[in-house]
Design an enzyme around this catalytic site. Structure first.
Site, short mmCIF file in Angstrom:
data_model
loop_
_atom_site.label_atom_id
_atom_site.label_comp_id
_atom_site.label_asym_id
_atom_site.label_seq_id
_atom_site.Cartn_x
_atom_site.Cartn_y
_atom_site.Cartn_z
N LYS A 250 12.57 56.96 15.84
CA LYS A 250 13.06 57.76 16.96
C LYS A 250 14.54 58.06 16.78
CE LYS A 250 9.99 55.47 20.27
NZ LYS A 250 9.94 54.64 21.49
N TYR B 251 14.30 62.40 23.00
CA TYR B 251 14.14 61.75 21.70
C TYR B 251 13.16 62.50 20.81
CZ TYR B 251 10.25 59.39 24.19
OH TYR B 251 9.14 59.11 24.94
N GLU C 259 -0.38 51.75 20.75
CA GLU C 259 0.81 51.41 21.52
C GLU C 259 0.86 49.91 21.77
OE1 GLU C 259 1.06 53.27 25.36
OE2 GLU C 259 -0.94 52.65 25.93
#
Length: 186
Positions: free
Chosen positions: A72, A132, A143
């Site tokens: 990121k 981002y 996740e």
């Protein structure tokens, strides 16, 4: 753009050169060639995301597991946040350590967080718009997260008060010792 390595060298602070005049300002927020020359490898960003939050919101600590892990490049368009990256690469010399950086619309700094890190932030201003870039798409089954206030990590979120706003999901993340971590370093 000026790049510098943080206390965890793979996490990079990016400081743009901002040109001000009577009209306002201008800066390059991302320049692929310069960024990759500093890193020494390519990053193929594929998506930009944005969120708006109010003071006291804490989001994190989030990451995606391989093969859907994400790097990121984060920044604040409006407001101010405390941004945190936690090294979850098991074979890293900084495993379990974290970096915390204040990002704001005033300083215009950005933080590059490579694959193998959990990420979160706390809003310090009345509102914040957070942006981002990611180099992999969201994949729900991949996740993962770590409890933001895990005592082993001992993250200094600055002021944690009664007005803390955190999702139920983030309140119920596993502690660091029980979290899924990266077995290799990217």
């Amino acid at each position: 753009m000026e790049f510098s390595r943080t206390a965890i060298p793979d996490v990079v602070l990016c400081k743009p050169t901002v040109f001000y005049d009577k009209r306002g300002y201008f800066f390059e927020s991302f320049k692929k060639e310069a960024f990759e020359n500093f890193l020494g490898y390519q990053v193929k960003f594929c998506q930009d995301n944005e969120s708006k939050s109010v003071k006291g919101v804490l989001r994190g600590l989030h990451y995606q597991l391989p093969p859907f892990a994400q790097s990121k490049l984060v920044r604040v368009i409006y407001g101010k946040v405390l941004d945190v990256a936690v090294d979850i690469r098991k074979n890293s010399s900084t495993f379990g350590h974290y970096v915390a950086v204040e990002l704001s619309d005033e300083n215009k700094h950005q933080l590059f967080i490579p694959k193998g890190f959990a990420h979160g932030y706390k809003v310090l201003s009345n509102e914040a718009i957070f942006s981002y870039k990611v180099d992999n798409y969201y994949h729900k089954k991949s996740e993962a997260g770590i409890l933001y206030n895990d005592s082993d990590l001992n993250i200094n979120w600055q002021v944690i008060d009664d007005n803390l706003c955190i999702s139920d999901k983030d309140k119920n993340q596993p502690v660091f010792k029980e979290a899924k971590v990266f077995e290799t370093i990217y």
